[in-house]
Scaffold this active site. Structure first.
Site, PDB file in Angstrom:
ATOM      1  N   THR A   1     -10.710  -2.315 -20.631  1.00 23.96           N
ATOM      2  CA  THR A   1     -11.228  -3.050 -19.475  1.00 23.96           C
ATOM      3  C   THR A   1     -11.866  -4.383 -19.846  1.00 23.96           C
ATOM      4  O   THR A   1     -12.158  -4.646 -21.015  1.00 23.96           O
ATOM      5  CB  THR A   1     -12.276  -2.204 -18.715  1.00 23.96           C
ATOM      6  OG1 THR A   1     -13.406  -2.011 -19.551  1.00 23.96           O
ATOM      7  CG2 THR A   1     -11.708  -0.858 -18.317  1.00 23.96           C
ATOM      8  N   ASP A   2     -12.102  -5.176 -18.814  1.00 22.91           N
ATOM      9  CA  ASP A   2     -12.854  -6.411 -18.998  1.00 22.91           C
ATOM     10  C   ASP A   2     -14.340  -6.105 -18.827  1.00 22.91           C
ATOM     11  O   ASP A   2     -14.725  -4.939 -18.702  1.00 22.91           O
ATOM     12  CB  ASP A   2     -12.358  -7.494 -18.033  1.00 22.91           C
ATOM     13  CG  ASP A   2     -12.547  -7.123 -16.560  1.00 22.91           C
ATOM     14  OD1 ASP A   2     -13.298  -6.167 -16.247  1.00 22.91           O
ATOM     15  OD2 ASP A   2     -11.932  -7.807 -15.713  1.00 22.91           O
ATOM     16  N   ALA A   3     -15.152  -7.119 -18.764  1.00 26.08           N
ATOM     17  CA  ALA A   3     -16.602  -6.928 -18.662  1.00 26.08           C
ATOM     18  C   ALA A   3     -17.019  -6.230 -17.369  1.00 26.08           C
ATOM     19  O   ALA A   3     -18.091  -5.643 -17.294  1.00 26.08           O
ATOM     20  CB  ALA A   3     -17.314  -8.275 -18.779  1.00 26.08           C
ATOM     21  N   GLY A   4     -16.158  -6.249 -16.353  1.00 23.28           N
ATOM     22  CA  GLY A   4     -16.488  -5.617 -15.078  1.00 23.28           C
ATOM     23  C   GLY A   4     -15.944  -4.205 -14.945  1.00 23.28           C
ATOM     24  O   GLY A   4     -16.050  -3.600 -13.881  1.00 23.28           O
TER      25      GLY A   4
ATOM     26  N   VAL B   1     -12.748  -3.376 -15.115  1.00 28.15           N
ATOM     27  CA  VAL B   1     -11.405  -3.411 -14.528  1.00 28.15           C
ATOM     28  C   VAL B   1     -10.390  -3.483 -15.670  1.00 28.15           C
ATOM     29  O   VAL B   1     -10.573  -4.240 -16.625  1.00 28.15           O
ATOM     30  CB  VAL B   1     -11.241  -4.637 -13.599  1.00 28.15           C
ATOM     31  CG1 VAL B   1      -9.840  -4.715 -13.021  1.00 28.15           C
ATOM     32  CG2 VAL B   1     -12.286  -4.610 -12.490  1.00 28.15           C
TER      33      VAL B   1
END
Length: 126
Positions: free
Chosen positions: A10-13, A15
């Site tokens: 995932t990314d930092a959020g 997602v």
């Protein structure tokens, strides 16, 4: 093939990063051969090389989700194939792609080995 989404996917959020959908599809394609005790990267038998990808990102997946990659063979030619792969989260399709793969042996396009044709034939969708 089922895949759980981990932090690294995932990314930092939280997602799933877009390129990881391609990685999940590659894993599912490799798993087809592993489940049939066939080494897909055998230098003597040859291997498949991705030549084209047409992807549709429909919805997002998130940290902790469990996804399922479904694969079926669209077209099998003498030296290439087209495979459709879909990724589902529960009953929702969140990603779909159509991949064209060429069969390579000794660094050149070659006729697909019978061993691989037998395995791939099980993924033809009527």
């Amino acid at each position: 093939m089922k895949i759980r989404i981990y932090y690294e996917d995932t990314d930092a959020g939280g997602v799933v990063y877009h390129s990881n959908y391609l990685k999940f599809c590659e894993r599912a394609r490799s798993e087809i051969f592993f489940q049939n005790d066939t080494q897909i990267f055998d230098k003597d038998l040859g291997h498949f090389l991705l030549t084209k990808a047409n992807c549709n990102f429909l919805k997002s997946a998130f940290l902790g989700d469990i996804l399922e990659v479904k694969t079926h063979l669209v077209k099998l030619k003498k030296a290439s194939m087209i495979i459709k792969q879909e990724i589902y989260k529960n009953e929702d399709k969140i990603f779909e792609a159509e991949f064209t793969l060429a069969f390579i042996k000794a660094g050149k396009v070659a006729i697909i080995e019978d061993k691989f044709i037998k395995i791939l034939s099980a993924f033809i969708k009527d």
